[in-house]
Design an enzyme around this catalytic site. Structure first.
Site, PDB file in Angstrom:
ATOM      1  N   LYS A  41       0.824  -1.210   0.000  1.00 39.35           N
ATOM      2  CA  LYS A  41       0.000   0.000   0.000  1.00 39.35           C
ATOM      3  C   LYS A  41       0.865   1.272   0.000  1.00 39.35           C
ATOM      4  O   LYS A  41       0.571   2.223  -0.701  1.00 39.35           O
ATOM      5  CB  LYS A  41      -0.865  -0.025   1.264  1.00 39.35           C
ATOM      6  CG  LYS A  41      -2.235   0.504   1.105  1.00 39.35           C
ATOM      7  CD  LYS A  41      -3.189  -0.014   2.185  1.00 39.35           C
ATOM      8  CE  LYS A  41      -2.638  -0.113   3.573  1.00 39.35           C
ATOM      9  NZ  LYS A  41      -2.523   1.150   4.297  1.00 39.35           N
TER      10      LYS A  41
ATOM     11  N   ARG B 285     -10.880   1.783   8.749  1.00 38.27           N
ATOM     12  CA  ARG B 285     -10.491   0.387   8.953  1.00 38.27           C
ATOM     13  C   ARG B 285     -11.592  -0.415   9.625  1.00 38.27           C
ATOM     14  O   ARG B 285     -11.418  -1.606   9.864  1.00 38.27           O
ATOM     15  CB  ARG B 285      -9.266   0.358   9.843  1.00 38.27           C
ATOM     16  CG  ARG B 285      -7.946   0.080   9.070  1.00 38.27           C
ATOM     17  CD  ARG B 285      -6.951  -0.136  10.077  1.00 38.27           C
ATOM     18  NE  ARG B 285      -5.648  -0.583   9.931  1.00 38.27           N
ATOM     19  CZ  ARG B 285      -4.586   0.109   9.587  1.00 38.27           C
ATOM     20  NH1 ARG B 285      -4.693   1.314   9.137  1.00 38.27           N
ATOM     21  NH2 ARG B 285      -3.394  -0.411   9.683  1.00 38.27           N
TER      22      ARG B 285
ATOM     23  N   ARG C 129      11.112  -6.052   6.753  1.00 33.96           N
ATOM     24  CA  ARG C 129      11.244  -4.613   6.464  1.00 33.96           C
ATOM     25  C   ARG C 129      12.179  -3.921   7.444  1.00 33.96           C
ATOM     26  O   ARG C 129      12.104  -4.154   8.654  1.00 33.96           O
ATOM     27  CB  ARG C 129       9.868  -3.951   6.632  1.00 33.96           C
ATOM     28  CG  ARG C 129       9.150  -3.787   5.379  1.00 33.96           C
ATOM     29  CD  ARG C 129       7.915  -2.983   5.323  1.00 33.96           C
ATOM     30  NE  ARG C 129       7.046  -2.787   6.445  1.00 33.96           N
ATOM     31  CZ  ARG C 129       5.737  -2.538   6.302  1.00 33.96           C
ATOM     32  NH1 ARG C 129       5.214  -2.515   5.097  1.00 33.96           N
ATOM     33  NH2 ARG C 129       4.986  -2.329   7.350  1.00 33.96           N
TER      34      ARG C 129
ATOM     35  N   ARG D 157      10.319  -1.399  12.611  1.00 32.97           N
ATOM     36  CA  ARG D 157       9.206  -0.789  13.348  1.00 32.97           C
ATOM     37  C   ARG D 157       8.732  -1.756  14.428  1.00 32.97           C
ATOM     38  O   ARG D 157       8.683  -2.968  14.209  1.00 32.97           O
ATOM     39  CB  ARG D 157       8.036  -0.546  12.375  1.00 32.97           C
ATOM     40  CG  ARG D 157       7.927   0.870  11.897  1.00 32.97           C
ATOM     41  CD  ARG D 157       6.969   1.003  10.739  1.00 32.97           C
ATOM     42  NE  ARG D 157       5.634   0.471  10.977  1.00 32.97           N
ATOM     43  CZ  ARG D 157       4.639   0.545  10.091  1.00 32.97           C
ATOM     44  NH1 ARG D 157       4.844   1.120   8.924  1.00 32.97           N
ATOM     45  NH2 ARG D 157       3.452   0.055  10.353  1.00 32.97           N
TER      46      ARG D 157
ATOM     47  N   ARG E 201      -1.967  -7.903  13.516  1.00 33.25           N
ATOM     48  CA  ARG E 201      -2.437  -6.848  12.602  1.00 33.25           C
ATOM     49  C   ARG E 201      -3.208  -7.468  11.432  1.00 33.25           C
ATOM     50  O   ARG E 201      -4.219  -6.947  10.992  1.00 33.25           O
ATOM     51  CB  ARG E 201      -1.251  -6.035  12.075  1.00 33.25           C
ATOM     52  CG  ARG E 201      -0.647  -5.119  13.136  1.00 33.25           C
ATOM     53  CD  ARG E 201       0.696  -4.557  12.700  1.00 33.25           C
ATOM     54  NE  ARG E 201       0.596  -3.714  11.517  1.00 33.25           N
ATOM     55  CZ  ARG E 201       1.616  -3.466  10.702  1.00 33.25           C
ATOM     56  NH1 ARG E 201       2.807  -4.003  10.919  1.00 33.25           N
ATOM     57  NH2 ARG E 201       1.453  -2.694   9.661  1.00 33.25           N
TER      58      ARG E 201
HETATM   59  P1  AMP Z   1      -0.496   1.299   9.469  1.00 32.20           P
HETATM   60  O1  AMP Z   1       0.818   1.957   9.277  1.00 32.20           O
HETATM   61  O2  AMP Z   1      -1.575   1.855   8.592  1.00 32.20           O
HETATM   62  O3  AMP Z   1      -0.409  -0.197   9.395  1.00 32.20           O
HETATM   63  O4  AMP Z   1      -0.982   1.653  10.962  1.00 32.20           O
HETATM   64  C1  AMP Z   1      -0.202   1.300  12.078  1.00 32.20           C
HETATM   65  C2  AMP Z   1      -1.097   1.052  13.281  1.00 32.20           C
HETATM   66  O5  AMP Z   1      -1.827   2.243  13.600  1.00 32.20           O
HETATM   67  C3  AMP Z   1      -2.160  -0.011  13.105  1.00 32.20           C
HETATM   68  O6  AMP Z   1      -1.645  -1.308  13.326  1.00 32.20           O
HETATM   69  C4  AMP Z   1      -3.186   0.397  14.145  1.00 32.20           C
HETATM   70  O7  AMP Z   1      -2.766   0.057  15.464  1.00 32.20           O
HETATM   71  C5  AMP Z   1      -3.137   1.913  14.058  1.00 32.20           C
HETATM   72  N1  AMP Z   1      -4.120   2.412  13.049  1.00 32.20           N
HETATM   73  C6  AMP Z   1      -3.833   3.075  11.886  1.00 32.20           C
HETATM   74  N2  AMP Z   1      -4.961   3.418  11.252  1.00 32.20           N
HETATM   75  C7  AMP Z   1      -5.998   2.967  12.004  1.00 32.20           C
HETATM   76  C8  AMP Z   1      -7.411   2.996  11.877  1.00 32.20           C
HETATM   77  N3  AMP Z   1      -8.005   3.547  10.813  1.00 32.20           N
HETATM   78  N4  AMP Z   1      -8.146   2.418  12.862  1.00 32.20           N
HETATM   79  C9  AMP Z   1      -7.573   1.857  13.947  1.00 32.20           C
HETATM   80  N5  AMP Z   1      -6.246   1.786  14.125  1.00 32.20           N
HETATM   81  C10 AMP Z   1      -5.449   2.334  13.176  1.00 32.20           C
END
Ligand code: AMP
Length: 225
Positions: A13, A88, A127, A162, A173
Site C-alpha cells: 500500500k 479500517r 522490512r 518498526r 495486525r
Molecule cells: P499502518 O501503518 O496503517 O499499518 O498503521 C499502524 C497502526 O496504527 C495499526 O496497526 C493500528 O494500530 C493503528 N491504526 C492506523 N490506522 C488505524 C485505523 N483507521 N483504525 C484503527 N487503528 C489504526
C-alpha cells in the site's frame, strides 16, 4: 479524485500510495503516519496510541474518527484526497461518509490491494528502514550493501525495524485486518454509492501500479472527468 486506499499490512500500500500521489497529486492522509507522528511527539495522546499500535491492536474508533476528521478538515482536499489506512472499521467508514457528505465531497473510489497472508508476513517482518534518510530495505529482497547500516550516499544510519513489524504483532495486525477491515469492503459494495476497485498486490510493484492506474483511469473516464 477522492479515494480510499485499502489492503492488508504488507500488500504494498505504501509504495502504491506514493505512485498515486506522483500521478494524481492529491492530498495524502495516512492514519498510520499521523498516529506515528503523534507517538513520537511524546504527547499523552501519542502514549495512548502507542499502547494499541505496539501490540497490533486497532486504535478505538472514537479516537481514530476524531483525529482523522480534523486531518481531513485541515487538509487541502480541493485537488483531491487519498485516505490511506482509514477507514479500517465499518463505524469509521460511516463517520467518514457522513463527514464527506456534509462537505459535498463524496468518494470516487475505494481501491483495495489484495494480498496472500503468508507472503505479507515475510514482506513485513523483513522490512527495515533508515531513521536518517527514510530509505526502505528488506533483509532478504532489498538488503543494504552495508549490512545493518544505510547504504545511501553519506548516510550510514543504523537500520531499524518498526515495533509493529515484529512477527507476533504482524499476525495480530493481519487478524485485525481480516476480522474488522475486510467488512468495510462489503459495506462500500453494498452501499452502492462508490466503486470498489480490486487490484492484486502480489505481482511486481510496477505491474500492480499499471493495473491500478488502468482501473482508475477507466473509472474516471466513466465519470466524464
Ligand atoms: P499502518 O501503518 O496503517 O499499518 O498503521 C499502524 C497502526 O496504527 C495499526 O496497526 C493500528 O494500530 C493503528 N491504526 C492506523 N490506522 C488505524 C485505523 N483507521 N483504525 C484503527 N487503528 C489504526
Amino acid at each position: 479524485m477522492r479515494i480510499v486506499l485499502m489492503g492488508p499490512p504488507g500488500a504494498g500500500k505504501g509504495t502504491q500510495a506514493k505512485r498515486l500521489l506522483d500521478k494524481f497529486g492529491m492530498a495524502h492522509l495516512s492514519s498510520g503516519d499521523i498516529f506515528r507522528a503523534e507517538k513520537s511527539s511524546g504527547s499523552a495522546l501519542g502514549a495512548k496510541l502507542a499502547g494499541f499500535m505496539n501490540t497490533g491492536k486497532l486504535v478505538p474508533d472514537d479516537i481514530v474518527v476524531e483525529i482523522m476528521a480534523m486531518a481531513i478538515t485541515s487538509s487541502n482536499a480541493a485537488a483531491g484526497l487519498m485516505l490511506d489506512g482509514f477507514p479500517r472499521t465499518v463505524p469509521q467508514a460511516q463517520a467518514l461518509d457522513a463527514q464527506l457528505a456534509r462537505a459535498g465531497k463524496p468518494l470516487d473510489a475505494v481501491v483495495v490491494i489484495t494480498a496472500d497472508k503468508e507472503k505479507t508476513v515475510d514482506r513485513i517482518t523483513g522490512r527495515r528502514s533508515c531513521p536518517k534518510c527514510g530509505k526502505a530495505f528488506h533483509v532478504k529482497h532489498i538488503p543494504s550493501a552495508k549490512g545493518d547500516n544505510c547504504d545511501d550516499d553519506g548516510c550510514d544510519g543504523k537500520l531499524f525495524q518498526r515495533d509493529d513489524d515484529k512477527e507476533s504483532v504482524v499476525r495480530k495486525r493481519l487478524d485485525a485486518y481480516f476480522a474488522q477491515t475486510e467488512p468495510v469492503i462489503g459495506y462500500y459494495r453494498e452501499g452502492g454509492k462508490v466503486r470498489v476497485v480490486e487490484v492484486d498486490g502480489m505481482p511486481a510493484p510496477d505491474e500492480v501500479t499499471k493495473s491500478m492506474f488502468k482501473a482508475l483511469e477507466k473509472l474516471m473516464e466513466g465519470k466524464g472527468r
